[in-house]
Design a protein around this motif. Sequence first.
Motif, mmCIF file in Angstrom:
data_model
loop_
_atom_site.group_PDB
_atom_site.id
_atom_site.type_symbol
_atom_site.label_atom_id
_atom_site.label_comp_id
_atom_site.label_asym_id
_atom_site.label_seq_id
_atom_site.Cartn_x
_atom_site.Cartn_y
_atom_site.Cartn_z
ATOM 1 N N ASP A 1 44.015 1.751 10.123
ATOM 2 C CA ASP A 1 45.058 1.209 9.675
ATOM 3 C C ASP A 1 44.995 -0.254 9.914
ATOM 4 O O ASP A 1 45.920 -0.769 10.155
ATOM 5 C CB ASP A 1 46.361 1.751 10.248
ATOM 6 C CG ASP A 1 46.737 3.052 9.505
ATOM 7 O OD1 ASP A 1 46.049 3.518 8.621
ATOM 8 O OD2 ASP A 1 47.564 3.756 10.135
ATOM 9 N N ASP B 1 41.759 6.692 11.675
ATOM 10 C CA ASP B 1 42.586 5.895 11.007
ATOM 11 C C ASP B 1 42.759 4.593 11.704
ATOM 12 O O ASP B 1 43.813 4.638 12.601
ATOM 13 C CB ASP B 1 43.773 6.765 10.587
ATOM 14 C CG ASP B 1 44.631 6.318 9.428
ATOM 15 O OD1 ASP B 1 44.081 5.849 8.434
ATOM 16 O OD2 ASP B 1 45.799 6.814 9.375
ATOM 17 N N ASN C 1 42.752 3.854 3.781
ATOM 18 C CA ASN C 1 42.194 4.397 4.954
ATOM 19 C C ASN C 1 41.782 5.948 5.088
ATOM 20 O O ASN C 1 40.773 6.341 5.042
ATOM 21 C CB ASN C 1 42.697 3.841 6.266
ATOM 22 C CG ASN C 1 42.157 4.013 7.456
ATOM 23 O OD1 ASN C 1 42.310 3.490 8.531
ATOM 24 N ND2 ASN C 1 40.945 4.870 7.453
ATOM 25 N N HIS C 2 43.057 6.530 4.354
ATOM 26 C CA HIS C 2 42.796 8.029 4.086
ATOM 27 C C HIS C 2 41.692 8.217 3.171
ATOM 28 O O HIS C 2 41.016 9.285 3.190
ATOM 29 C CB HIS C 2 44.040 8.577 3.667
ATOM 30 C CG HIS C 2 45.001 8.305 4.953
ATOM 31 N ND1 HIS C 2 46.334 8.647 4.625
ATOM 32 C CD2 HIS C 2 45.177 7.856 5.998
ATOM 33 C CE1 HIS C 2 47.349 8.607 5.600
ATOM 34 N NE2 HIS C 2 46.481 7.844 6.438
ATOM 35 N N ASP D 1 50.609 0.091 5.505
ATOM 36 C CA ASP D 1 50.537 0.919 6.608
ATOM 37 C C ASP D 1 49.573 0.569 7.150
ATOM 38 O O ASP D 1 48.307 1.079 7.488
ATOM 39 C CB ASP D 1 50.350 2.373 5.925
ATOM 40 C CG ASP D 1 50.613 3.337 7.073
ATOM 41 O OD1 ASP D 1 50.723 2.872 8.127
ATOM 42 O OD2 ASP D 1 50.223 4.614 6.619
ATOM 43 N N GLU E 1 46.524 6.187 0.364
ATOM 44 C CA GLU E 1 46.302 4.968 1.522
ATOM 45 C C GLU E 1 44.558 4.847 1.515
ATOM 46 O O GLU E 1 43.850 5.676 1.540
ATOM 47 C CB GLU E 1 46.688 5.603 2.865
ATOM 48 C CG GLU E 1 46.370 4.557 3.886
ATOM 49 C CD GLU E 1 46.922 5.019 5.320
ATOM 50 O OE1 GLU E 1 47.978 5.569 5.434
ATOM 51 O OE2 GLU E 1 45.918 4.961 6.362
ATOM 52 N N ASN F 1 45.741 -0.615 3.249
ATOM 53 C CA ASN F 1 45.112 -0.970 4.430
ATOM 54 C C ASN F 1 43.748 -0.896 4.282
ATOM 55 O O ASN F 1 43.042 -1.013 3.283
ATOM 56 C CB ASN F 1 45.629 -0.202 5.539
ATOM 57 C CG ASN F 1 45.610 1.444 5.334
ATOM 58 O OD1 ASN F 1 44.467 1.632 4.406
ATOM 59 N ND2 ASN F 1 46.062 2.153 6.084
HETATM 60 CO CO LIG Z 1 46.458 5.559 7.874
#
Ligand SMILES: [Co+2]
Lengths: 439, 439, 439, 439
Positions: C309, C307, C270-271, C339, C268, C298
């Motif tokens: 998102d 996060d 953002n992660h 996500d 992800e 995202n």
């Molecule tokens: Co996230």
Amino acid sequence: MSSYFDAIAPIRYQGPATDEALAFRHYDKDRIVLGKRMEEHLRFAVCYWHSFCWTGLDPFGSGTFERPWFEGGSPMELAKQKADAAFSFFSKLGAPYYCFHDRDVAPEGATPKESHENLLRMVDVLGEHQQRTGMKLLWGTANLFSHRRFMSGAASNPDPAIFALGALQVRDAMDATMRLGGENYVLWGGREGYETLLNTDLSREMDQLGRFLSMVVDYKHKKGFKGTILLEPKPREPSKHQYDFDSATVYGFLTRYGLEKEVKVNIEANHATLSGHSFEHEIATAAALGILGSIDMNRGDPQLGWDTDQFPHNVPEIALALYHILQAGGLGSGGLNFDAKVRRQSIDPQDLFHGHIGGMDVCAKGLLIAEQMIQDGRLQQALDQRYAGWDAPEGREILDGQLSLDQLADRTLTRNADVAPRSGRQEYLENLVNRFCVG
Amino acid sequence: MSSYFDAIAPIRYQGPATDEALAFRHYDKDRIVLGKRMEEHLRFAVCYWHSFCWTGLDPFGSGTFERPWFEGGSPMELAKQKADAAFSFFSKLGAPYYCFHDRDVAPEGATPKESHENLLRMVDVLGEHQQRTGMKLLWGTANLFSHRRFMSGAASNPDPAIFALGALQVRDAMDATMRLGGENYVLWGGREGYETLLNTDLSREMDQLGRFLSMVVDYKHKKGFKGTILLEPKPREPSKHQYDFDSATVYGFLTRYGLEKEVKVNIEANHATLSGHSFEHEIATAAALGILGSIDMNRGDPQLGWDTDQFPHNVPEIALALYHILQAGGLGSGGLNFDAKVRRQSIDPQDLFHGHIGGMDVCAKGLLIAEQMIQDGRLQQALDQRYAGWDAPEGREILDGQLSLDQLADRTLTRNADVAPRSGRQEYLENLVNRFCVG
Amino acid sequence: MSSYFDAIAPIRYQGPATDEALAFRHYDKDRIVLGKRMEEHLRFAVCYWHSFCWTGLDPFGSGTFERPWFEGGSPMELAKQKADAAFSFFSKLGAPYYCFHDRDVAPEGATPKESHENLLRMVDVLGEHQQRTGMKLLWGTANLFSHRRFMSGAASNPDPAIFALGALQVRDAMDATMRLGGENYVLWGGREGYETLLNTDLSREMDQLGRFLSMVVDYKHKKGFKGTILLEPKPREPSKHQYDFDSATVYGFLTRYGLEKEVKVNIEANHATLSGHSFEHEIATAAALGILGSIDMNRGDPQLGWDTDQFPHNVPEIALALYHILQAGGLGSGGLNFDAKVRRQSIDPQDLFHGHIGGMDVCAKGLLIAEQMIQDGRLQQALDQRYAGWDAPEGREILDGQLSLDQLADRTLTRNADVAPRSGRQEYLENLVNRFCVG
Amino acid sequence: MSSYFDAIAPIRYQGPATDEALAFRHYDKDRIVLGKRMEEHLRFAVCYWHSFCWTGLDPFGSGTFERPWFEGGSPMELAKQKADAAFSFFSKLGAPYYCFHDRDVAPEGATPKESHENLLRMVDVLGEHQQRTGMKLLWGTANLFSHRRFMSGAASNPDPAIFALGALQVRDAMDATMRLGGENYVLWGGREGYETLLNTDLSREMDQLGRFLSMVVDYKHKKGFKGTILLEPKPREPSKHQYDFDSATVYGFLTRYGLEKEVKVNIEANHATLSGHSFEHEIATAAALGILGSIDMNRGDPQLGWDTDQFPHNVPEIALALYHILQAGGLGSGGLNFDAKVRRQSIDPQDLFHGHIGGMDVCAKGLLIAEQMIQDGRLQQALDQRYAGWDAPEGREILDGQLSLDQLADRTLTRNADVAPRSGRQEYLENLVNRFCVG
Ligand SMILES: [Co+2]
Ligand SMILES: [Co+2]
Ligand SMILES: [Co+2]
Ligand SMILES: [Co+2]
Ligand SMILES: [Co+2]
Ligand SMILES: [Co+2]
Ligand SMILES: [Co+2]
Ligand SMILES: [Co+2]
């Protein structure tokens, strides 16, 4: 004359379709944008320090660049060779302005007097180069952070004798700036901060800084300097904490010493992000507070906690920054100074050109996008509609101070009605921005 | 009466040697420290929201706590059960103060009027509890961030009708605070900020906030409230950017609207670190700017980018924070409010006690250490010596504005002498601090 | 059928010149890019949780969205209404895939058995919707983080009985995924981490996680599931520390339990940034380690530590991410799952469309740019030239292990020659990227 | 002999009550702690680079220290003066070990051969000093990051000829370490990373690094070196991204190249926090993965994004770190190396002593606290009780792999019972820690 850049021909605008790396693809300086030439909007400056003084040294390694003017002569001879090279670069690049610190252009001498005289002599040299090339000075500044005497600050130093040495340098740098027709004067306080509160008296240091800046402003008026005095915010580095943390902090400091009408800010993109803000935030905040002065155009790395001073690269981000600048009425006597350096591994002469060409093209394209956003008008309209209530009678009544808290409370209680919130439409607005950015 | 905490006996001071977990090891409220009782220095408050309202919910999971007052009755009945439980907790813990938001103690009604009346009724209930238990109110505040109507802010909302609903709540919360003998009134603007500049007009929103705060200050004077109005800085969360970013930013905002003599700051440790500052920095800055008001005592996690609101744990850090507070002359009408919550996994009733007991002991021990640092005097002496030059004639001449920049520059040039820097002695001073902290 | 999105017509490709906000400007699903249809490259999925389950709640406020399926019926009736609305949205948007957690689609029951049966029933409902609309399932997953029973983790829980409840949910979610033709199965361990090491045994928890994942892999093989098992790295939030910190950490974990050929990562954006990496870094690292599986598309906010998102917005960044994916040979059974959620203030039904349309257009445009970068070839050539020495004999000799340290050292000493470094040409390469991104 | 530290008498233990700043208050080397002398537990080392090589230079300023061995002689003469000063410092301080890079102790020559010979000669000098003073070498290492030839890395350099120059240095530094009786050998890859993925091939660079480390391990065995090979993780700085990001990443790298039984990590406190982890996290993770080797003891500044390498100061934090080390069985051949430097403003010779004395006292006090926590046993008991279920039959059955996912799921479904979570007791445990830390 320096031959360091001999292999490179002057950089020209060749349009987006060109396959030439050493050409502008978007920066067409005479193109009219919102009624002014692109060059007049952007007012690009090249900085002296990163491209001509920095050796490539970082905290973990020595210099990587081998510029001919780094060794092989007396300090003053090398300073002249450096000036030759710098103006050769400036001329080929075609940015109209440059910026410098006193110690970038003239070497520190063995005594204050020798430093003073070195600067005087180099100002003559720079003046001749300006005359010859048509280059102009966007701003000058004094380096009050590199010498060990300033390890505990200059204006905020616990020793007034070091404050005095700083005052001498600033007076001389202001004089130099005025003699060279500089359009602004900048102060960046890299050591005006602290490493630990255990050895720091914040009240004293703030007052010292307030006094110093007041002296600078008074001197400006005494000499009839028409340029703007600018503070450059940065939250930290080299200090653990630096007093000119961000635009909002600088505004508070200026009001404390009655200087908010006299001094503006020079906002650096990388410093904005180090302070936990976006670049646009710092621009919009300074504009709202009436202290937006000039820009140090560069970028940081969002994963790194230090000042990487890279050239701007992301066009959508720069387009939004320029949109905010244009909406604020532009920068006046300010400009876009590339306080940016090529990476330590970019050791060839042409790398200096790639960095600046890329930066200028990014800004030029960003300006064209900002122009479209303004001409389209929908972004501004959305904003006007969102706040329309505040221009209606009840909104005005509140803002004009005609209602006390209890009057308004009682009226609200009597009305006894909840109010439905309206969508903030962020995704719609972001898509709208991309219509202009993405082509 | 609530029986939730029945198993727990009132918490007593038992000294450092005790093996009892539900006892104080350092907080001995009547012990004299620098001429005042410990309780008078620390002025501890328990907050209503974290311990009695929060369900353990976080962005990725639902509540974990199963408090009896969470369900099984009408909102007003549950509010009364909650108050019973809260005052039962307060009494057993033995902190002299508590703090609340309007919506913590009284449920939101179906209409503004119903909410207003719910609050009035619950103020009676709280007043009776105060009467019965001797508990006092450190400060009250209004929750202008949880309800969806405030999703785009209250005072900074683009819709003046929502500003008006906020005004009603604040007026009512101020009235409630006054009726309950509250010693301060706090405003925390969790939604007074923005998510994106695309839908935000910073100038308008600042002016709205300035107006709102001026109305609050005027109302205070109209009602003769003697307490302090406090803003609580926080840089972000829930907003992407919150206007009361940190103490220095709040100071600039207050000066912009002429409120710097009227309003102080309530500094939260966790908010300090979220803004890129140490807790001591925020305290020392607010003190230097004359706006240090009160403390939300807690801690953040240096690896996390959100407000964890943990109980303070690190005695050396708290000792330095309290040292700065004592050096600034204390908090006046302010106090130490535990804006702190037990972890979501700490689901037992006694966990609420462990959190508060630990926090109170950490502060008590920190206070004893700060007392030693002050009585020893070497930290202050080192500071005085470091800046001694500024109290000598040339220093005073500069600070008093008797020298212009060019006068000082010319004098320095004539003197033509460099100045040797002196050691900042940071490691020596850090070791000195540890002599007091480490025992 | 739900009428929530009735006002919105199906979204169509209308090209960059369109003035219609509810249309694609770049996502032209049948356009051929590098020999494949755009839709086959991008394999977009809409996630169930953010758009259909999230109420707008955040840690400081309650829900802002008022979806008709949030209240007014039994849990199972509401789940069916939600499914109607979701498939109405999916169909109008035109993304080919969706993703879900078990608890997104079917309500938690009063007992494990009831939850199990709720899911079975809702799988039938989803199957009918898929049949009717042609929508496909990119992946399923189990929510092992929202319920209070999982407050201390599922597989890493100190209580094996909670591990067992997690195992039931995962088995059932895998069965559901298989029945619905899901192409992958994802595990995200939001509570598989710790709040404090004081109550955590890292060795035990790692072994528990290793066991759980091995059981999942064995079950996949037993059932003949052809999809990919994916772990989704995230460094923290909700946990203070989460074991699947980033791709490199997951790789180490997989090798420890012999699973590096069995399990890939779902990265992800953002992660990635929360873990201190760029999005491209995580993609390129996973690709280099052979574990690149799928993408949660995202963006985060570089100034925020949680996060957010958000939908992707910055085309140059996404173009580089997609370039790395294409260079790695694409995602196989993976895809681009949004996500992403509209902001809490974006409360209108069309805001859900604006978010997804913008995201799909950003990716489509990014894909077209990545195609150009690949067809141009200069980026890859620069890389090949830079490392050419490693394909020459001495380079191969070293890499193939034919030289010991002392053999190579002695040879180097005998040669006794320094080696000049070559420019890394970063600015040139960045400009080259902008030729494709800026148009 | 150097007279730089003449004014300072050897540092002695004088106990907590002493008023002498140049004395130990807690470090009583022969005191028995958990059955071993304090000196044997802590195995303190002083590093050569920060105290004897660093000039006080930072990215914004030149050196502030004026050590007599910085100029005024040939490089080899100065290297000998520096060694005199260093061993004079070591002896007075009373730490049993030191550490160095090849280039710290011997100057880079004009050719590889000259550098090689300079090192050989200086190893003789160091050997004599060791003989004379009884000092021992904790570890040696090679500096593959300062010289411009390594600007793009050493082992990960795109040019194998630079890899070869790195191999020569490492072979020579390993030989030097062995001749001087060094107990470990460290590799820190400050440039083994990247500035931009645009000019980086991650797969190639990982394989190069894997090969290099394998060569090092083979050489160790060939020479019969009994010490430990250690990698020092750091996430970034000077590189934008460094491959040995943290302990978990290093573990994955080691398993990839089959080296996880051969190589351990040297964990630096400041690097831990730069990577988004606490110091204890890195220690506990490395211990759980079986690769805990040695410690670079220092501290970072939680507000700063670069490596400040300050001396440790916070006793509770160090106590927990040492608790985890003791629980892991200690450091074996490793030790606590002060990779720490006095602040740039701490320019006096005694500042070097204050830094080290403070650091040693902090660790000594931390060790005494850790001893108490272990002897008390309640922290470990709480952990054992929390996971007790995993030692019971069902837990063991799961962990031993006797249950498949569907067997466990079916059993859970049949049982059809929810499981109540138990309190994590974090606040209780934190208070328990403070009983030992606060005294
Ligand atoms: Co996230
Ligand atoms: Co700048
Ligand atoms: Co900068
Ligand atoms: Co607070
Ligand atoms: Co907080
Ligand atoms: Co995700
Ligand atoms: Co280190
Ligand atoms: Co370090």
